[in-house]
Design a protein around this motif. Structure first.
Motif, short mmCIF file in Angstrom:
data_model
loop_
_atom_site.label_atom_id
_atom_site.label_comp_id
_atom_site.label_asym_id
_atom_site.label_seq_id
_atom_site.Cartn_x
_atom_site.Cartn_y
_atom_site.Cartn_z
N ARG A 1 0.84 -1.19 0.00
CA ARG A 1 0.00 0.00 0.00
C ARG A 1 0.88 1.24 0.00
NH1 ARG A 1 -2.84 1.89 5.08
NH2 ARG A 1 -4.06 3.62 4.33
N LEU B 1 -7.18 9.74 4.42
CA LEU B 1 -7.42 8.39 3.89
C LEU B 1 -6.28 7.45 4.22
CD1 LEU B 1 -9.06 9.28 0.49
CD2 LEU B 1 -10.13 8.13 2.44
N ASP B 2 -5.08 7.98 4.38
CA ASP B 2 -3.95 7.14 4.77
C ASP B 2 -4.21 6.52 6.14
OD1 ASP B 2 -1.19 6.36 3.91
OD2 ASP B 2 -0.70 7.21 5.88
N GLY C 1 -8.74 5.18 5.58
CA GLY C 1 -9.30 4.97 4.26
C GLY C 1 -9.69 3.57 3.84
N ASP C 2 -9.80 2.63 4.73
CA ASP C 2 -10.34 1.33 4.32
C ASP C 2 -11.67 1.11 5.03
OD1 ASP C 2 -9.95 -0.87 6.65
OD2 ASP C 2 -8.31 0.58 6.71
N TRP C 3 -12.51 0.30 4.44
CA TRP C 3 -13.87 0.17 4.99
C TRP C 3 -13.90 -0.41 6.38
CZ3 TRP C 3 -15.85 -3.44 0.60
CH2 TRP C 3 -15.43 -4.75 0.82
N TRP C 4 -13.00 -1.36 6.70
CA TRP C 4 -13.01 -1.93 8.05
C TRP C 4 -12.75 -0.86 9.10
CZ3 TRP C 4 -15.74 -5.90 8.16
CH2 TRP C 4 -15.61 -6.96 7.28
N SER C 5 -11.78 0.01 8.85
CA SER C 5 -11.45 1.05 9.83
C SER C 5 -12.64 1.98 10.04
CB SER C 5 -10.23 1.85 9.37
OG SER C 5 -9.09 1.02 9.37
N ARG D 1 -6.44 -3.73 12.19
CA ARG D 1 -7.12 -2.43 12.08
C ARG D 1 -7.15 -1.72 13.43
NH1 ARG D 1 -6.76 -4.65 7.85
NH2 ARG D 1 -7.76 -4.01 5.91
#
Length: 150
Positions: A4, A18-19, A22-26, A57
């Protein structure tokens, strides 16, 4: 698997945010924390997420100051995950995502959860305004970018 790309040094505040988140789980973990979940097992049950992914996460959210790990209120070795002040600053982000989903991703009469003010039961609505209070839409906004280094 491709590594990444880090956006920590990007000139754009959205990219840096987003860093971290920026992922859906977070984002779903943060959503659940706003909903009062604090325990590993609660997050896992709510999200149906694998233990190793949840562990990673949570570790990242703690490292970035979004969550803190504290001893459970009843003592023992159990830990609870609580939003920090920095994490609570994500509330408008979660509300904006909710509003987008409500507006565009549900049929008109389709059932969904509702976000209400605890004290009054009134629906919560997020709006974008200038410092003087003027309502602003995307056509009235401009991003002033930092010049690229030569």
């Amino acid at each position: 698997m491709v590594a990444r790309k880090s956006l920590k040094q990007d000139f754009c505040p959205s990219a840096r945010a987003l860093d971290v988140i920026g992922d859906w789980w977070s984002l779903l973990i943060v959503r659940d924390a706003f909903d009062g979940l604090t325990r590993f097992g609660e997050f896992q049950k709510s999200l149906g997420i694998a233990r190793n992914i949840l562990t990673e996460r949570l570790r990242r959210l703690i490292a970035s100051g979004i969550l803190e790990s504290v001893a459970a209120s009843e003592g023992g070795a159990r830990m609870e995950y609580r939003l920090t002040a920095k994490g609570k600053d994500l509330f408008p982000v979660v509300v904006a995502l909710r509003q987008f989903g409500e507006r565009h991703l549900f049929a008109p009469e389709e059932a969904h959860s509702h976000l209400l003010e605890r004290a009054t039961g009134q629906p919560i609505r997020l709006e974008v305004r200038t410092q003087s209070g003027q309502l602003v839409g995307p056509d009235e906004a401009v991003i002033v970018k930092v010049p690229e280094p030569e």
